[in-house]
Design an enzyme around this catalytic site. Structure first.
Site, PDB file in Angstrom:
ATOM      1  N   HIS A   1       0.567  -9.242  32.933  1.00 29.74           N
ATOM      2  CA  HIS A   1      -0.262  -8.461  33.863  1.00 29.74           C
ATOM      3  C   HIS A   1      -0.318  -9.107  35.252  1.00 29.74           C
ATOM      4  O   HIS A   1      -0.807  -8.498  36.193  1.00 29.74           O
ATOM      5  CB  HIS A   1      -1.644  -8.156  33.277  1.00 29.74           C
TER       6      HIS A   1
ATOM      7  N   ASP B   1       1.531  -9.787  26.488  1.00 34.96           N
ATOM      8  CA  ASP B   1       1.129 -10.102  27.866  1.00 34.96           C
ATOM      9  C   ASP B   1       1.759 -11.441  28.271  1.00 34.96           C
ATOM     10  O   ASP B   1       1.090 -12.471  28.350  1.00 34.96           O
ATOM     11  CB  ASP B   1      -0.404 -10.149  27.945  1.00 34.96           C
TER      12      ASP B   1
ATOM     13  N   SER C   1      -5.731 -15.980  34.961  1.00 35.50           N
ATOM     14  CA  SER C   1      -4.780 -15.255  34.121  1.00 35.50           C
ATOM     15  C   SER C   1      -3.435 -15.964  34.156  1.00 35.50           C
ATOM     16  O   SER C   1      -2.987 -16.422  35.205  1.00 35.50           O
ATOM     17  CB  SER C   1      -4.548 -13.864  34.712  1.00 35.50           C
TER      18      SER C   1
END
Ligand SMILES: *[C@@H]1O[C@H](CO)[C@@H](O)[C@H](O)[C@H]1NC(C)=O
Length: 325
Positions: free
Chosen positions: A128, A174, A271
């Protein structure tokens, strides 16, 4: 991008909407590096999407496929050249060289994610952080990202490899690899590679394993992201606890989760950032990368990590790296 916030899959449309809004607001603000975490006010709904049978079917720990690469990771992978006594003290500011594999990924000159150096020319991060963006730069050898530290090296990314099974609705797979324009000097002490899991690690649950998360993400529900790299120890929890919050469609054997409940004032890193543990030979091995957290509170609810060992076949295919047995 600090964290990908997730509640239940059917709320994803709203999350994506909020993500866009955050980006728009952010692009008008003056400080380019500081991305405000995406907030929405929907609390996770415990048990809402939890189905015991679905959970049991999906919660299998396995390697994606047999790694075929034949180039070994560097012999120094996972070694920290300098000596740090306080490696496991919580919520602390990192010293330079303490997490020499840590990468700051700058995206479209506006957003940031964390990443890790697994090879002089390859950075591992979250899908992402890659999906839908155009330009990427990797920075290594730094702790304070607001100043140009002498040890800092910035290098542009040559190619982006998003996992083919990445699904932004459910955050499946992811994981993303960035190939740098040139190989970095990893002779240390401020830049080295982190070790990848063994093939045999793919089948173990990792529950109760303690590791360390590092990143420039926010450090509490209230604070913004940090100037300096921080780190925090965390313990892997049973995926079932996590599935009861985020649902049994999202939480499966390709993820691992950690709890934040027992700690105050500490959240995860950015992230894509690494979750590492030390193995018996004292080398650091990356077991997870930051994928999602709760929109409500990163202290109250668990956070989800992509389980690196579940993708080492793919990592090996893309990078040519050989995996340990
Ligand atoms: C990072 O560097 C900036 C600019 O010199 C400084 O103002 C800030 O205090 C530093 N942050 C930390 C936590 O040392």
């Amino acid at each position: 991008m600090t964290l990908h916030f997730l509640t239940a899959p059917r709320k994803v449309a709203m999350i994506i909407f909020l993500l866009l809004v955050t980006f728009l607001l952010e692009s008008q603000s003056s400080s380019a590096d500081d991305l405000t975490p995406i907030e929405n006010n929907i609390p996770p709904s415990p048990k809402e999407n939890f189905n015991e049978r679905e959970f049991q079917t999906n919660n299998k720990f396995k390697v994606d496929f047999k790694p075929k690469g034949n180039r070994n990771q560097e012999a120094s992978a996972g070694k920290v050249p300098l000596n740090f006594r306080d490696q496991i003290v919580g919520g602390s500011k990192a010293k330079k060289g303490q997490f020499p594999w840590q990468v700051l990924v700058t995206i479209d000159e506006k957003y940031t994610c964390g990443g890790s150096l697994i090879d002089p020319i390859w950075v591992l991060t979250a899908a992402h952080c890659c999906y839908g963006f155009n330009t990427f730069m990797a920075s290594v050898g730094l702790v304070n990202r607001t100043i140009n530290e002498p040890s800092r090296v910035d290098v542009d990314v040559q190619s982006v490899h998003i996992h083919p099974k990445y699904d932004s609705d459910f955050l499946t797979a992811d994981i993303c690899l960035l190939k740098l324009q040139k190989a970095l000097d990893t002779s240390g002490p401020f830049v080295t590679t982190v070790r990848l899991p063994k093939i045999s690690d793919a089948t173990i649950s990792l529950v109760k394993v303690t590791g360390t998360i590092s990143g420039w993400g926010k450090t509490s529900d209230e604070s913004g992201s940090s100037d300096v790299l921080k780190y925090v120890p965390r313990t892997v929890i049973d995926n079932k606890e996590c599935a009861k919050v985020y649902g049994s469609t999202t939480v499966n054997g390709n993820l691992l989760c950690i709890t934040n409940k027992d700690k105050q004032g500490t959240c995860q890193g950015d992230s894509g950032g690494p979750f590492v543990r030390t193995e018996t030979d004292n080398k650091f091995t990356q077991i997870g990368l930051v994928s999602f957290g709760s929109s409500v509170s990163c202290v109250t609810y668990p956070s989800g990590f992509t389980r690196v060992s579940a993708y080492i076949g793919w990592i090996s295919d893309v990078t040519g790296l050989k995996m340990r047995n």
